[in-house]
Design an enzyme around this catalytic site. Sequence first.
Site, short mmCIF file in Angstrom:
data_model
loop_
_atom_site.label_atom_id
_atom_site.label_comp_id
_atom_site.label_asym_id
_atom_site.label_seq_id
_atom_site.Cartn_x
_atom_site.Cartn_y
_atom_site.Cartn_z
N THR A 167 -94.96 -99.02 21.17
CA THR A 167 -93.95 -98.24 20.47
C THR A 167 -94.55 -97.70 19.18
OG1 THR A 167 -93.05 -100.02 19.07
CG2 THR A 167 -92.27 -99.91 21.37
N CYS A 168 -93.70 -97.11 18.36
CA CYS A 168 -94.21 -96.52 17.13
C CYS A 168 -94.64 -97.57 16.12
CB CYS A 168 -93.16 -95.60 16.49
SG CYS A 168 -91.67 -96.47 15.94
N ASN A 169 -94.24 -98.84 16.33
CA ASN A 169 -94.64 -99.85 15.36
C ASN A 169 -95.18 -101.13 15.99
OD1 ASN A 169 -92.27 -101.32 16.12
ND2 ASN A 169 -91.09 -100.05 14.72
N SER A 183 -81.41 -100.46 18.55
CA SER A 183 -81.25 -100.63 19.99
C SER A 183 -82.28 -99.87 20.81
CB SER A 183 -79.85 -100.19 20.41
OG SER A 183 -79.61 -98.84 20.03
N GLN A 209 -87.18 -99.35 25.44
CA GLN A 209 -88.65 -99.39 25.52
C GLN A 209 -89.13 -100.58 26.35
OE1 GLN A 209 -89.02 -99.30 21.27
NE2 GLN A 209 -89.54 -97.13 21.21
N ALA A 247 -91.18 -83.61 21.62
CA ALA A 247 -90.09 -83.56 22.61
C ALA A 247 -90.01 -84.86 23.41
CB ALA A 247 -90.28 -82.37 23.54
N GLY A 248 -90.53 -85.95 22.85
CA GLY A 248 -90.47 -87.24 23.54
C GLY A 248 -89.19 -87.99 23.24
N SER A 249 -89.20 -89.30 23.47
CA SER A 249 -87.99 -90.11 23.29
C SER A 249 -87.53 -90.13 21.83
CB SER A 249 -88.25 -91.54 23.77
OG SER A 249 -89.33 -92.13 23.07
N MET A 250 -88.48 -90.17 20.89
CA MET A 250 -88.11 -90.17 19.48
C MET A 250 -87.50 -88.83 19.08
SD MET A 250 -88.20 -92.45 17.00
CE MET A 250 -89.64 -93.52 17.09
#
Length: 427
Positions: free
Chosen positions: A49-51, A115, A120, A186-189
Amino acid sequence: MSYLVVGISHRSADITVLERVALDPEAATKLALAVQNTPAVTESAVLATCNRTEVYATVDRFHAGMDEVTAILSDITGVPLIDLAEHLYVHFEEGAVAHLFQVAVGLDSMIVGESQILGQVKESLRVGQDLETIGTDLNALLQHALRVGKRARAETGIDSAGRSVVSAGLDAVGGFEGRRALIVGAGSMASLAAQTLINGGAASVVIANRNYERAVALTDRIGGTAIQLANVPDALAEADLVVSCTGARGVVLTAEMIRNASDGRAFGVLDVALPRDVAPEAARIPGVTLVTLADLAGTAGGSEHDIEDVRRIVAVETGAFEATRRAASVAPTVVALRTMASELVDSELARLDRRLPGLDDNQRQEVARTIRRVVDKVLHNPTVRVKELAADPGGPTYANALRELFALDQATVDAVTTPKARGGEHA
């Protein structure tokens, strides 16, 4: 098999280190496959994930499994192991189970209680199933983690504030109601950002992406206007808020681009990409407020009361999962014992037939029923009791005692265990 987690997250490393180990979907797939193909590992899954970047695996040897996973992680990310080592954390067996449950409920997130992490974890499970790196054991663990995450959100207010990295970041740049927003990615984030902006009253939302079709698909689903990535400089000039969340390796929005677009006016920039999309120098431009993932670490989500309730749920669910595992671990011994007893009965009945060939069918069946009934009664209490005791922390030792008392060969026990070939069954 034992559970192993090797990972790195915002809790163990700063953003500059996380950038170096960030994985796009292709790299995450490569990591999962490489780990699963090592001698000590049977199953593997990657949560990127991003973190956080985490490897979940089932191993037959702890140290060998840990060494193999860390070496592959270093190789695929290109970060020397000596640089990775001080930031990595390792969890084993019950600790690995508890860690995943904490992740799934949002306790380990940058925004506590968010959430998005549940989706993820679900995606990691789906990818692992598709790749066939996840078999029976990891499937059971990840499925249970999803149920724990849902339970925590159903029974507590851990995510009642609706906080996410995106919503916290948008608050930090001064809010977004009535503002003209540009989303790069244009992804999930990006999807979460677009949904938040449109539902929250942004004046307009423009979405730019290297793959224009994906931008169009996102605007068709959520709303807004899609543009080519090449048109970002012009779109910046029309915006007063930009959210950047691409998977690019390198700067997407330079300080010069933002300086030209902002022209001294109030201009919010939220960079939730890893690696970072926005040049750090943009923070020094007059009127520009730049917020990055590093700025959001530790932002509060649920209340302390909710957090304590969720911790209790995690503790209860971890104990329940481990009790189920212990109970399952004695099943092969019980089956092997009953199989051995059945074979002995069959052998003795065949011997009886040779010794007393004159017995008629009724006599032979009555003798067989009597012998089997005696054997069943003798085995009933030991097998029932070992199953009951298996739920206790020392449960597996009772199965070991049963094997010793009845001289069961380990190969016999293993033979009745459901085989789990690499990339085995999926639920």
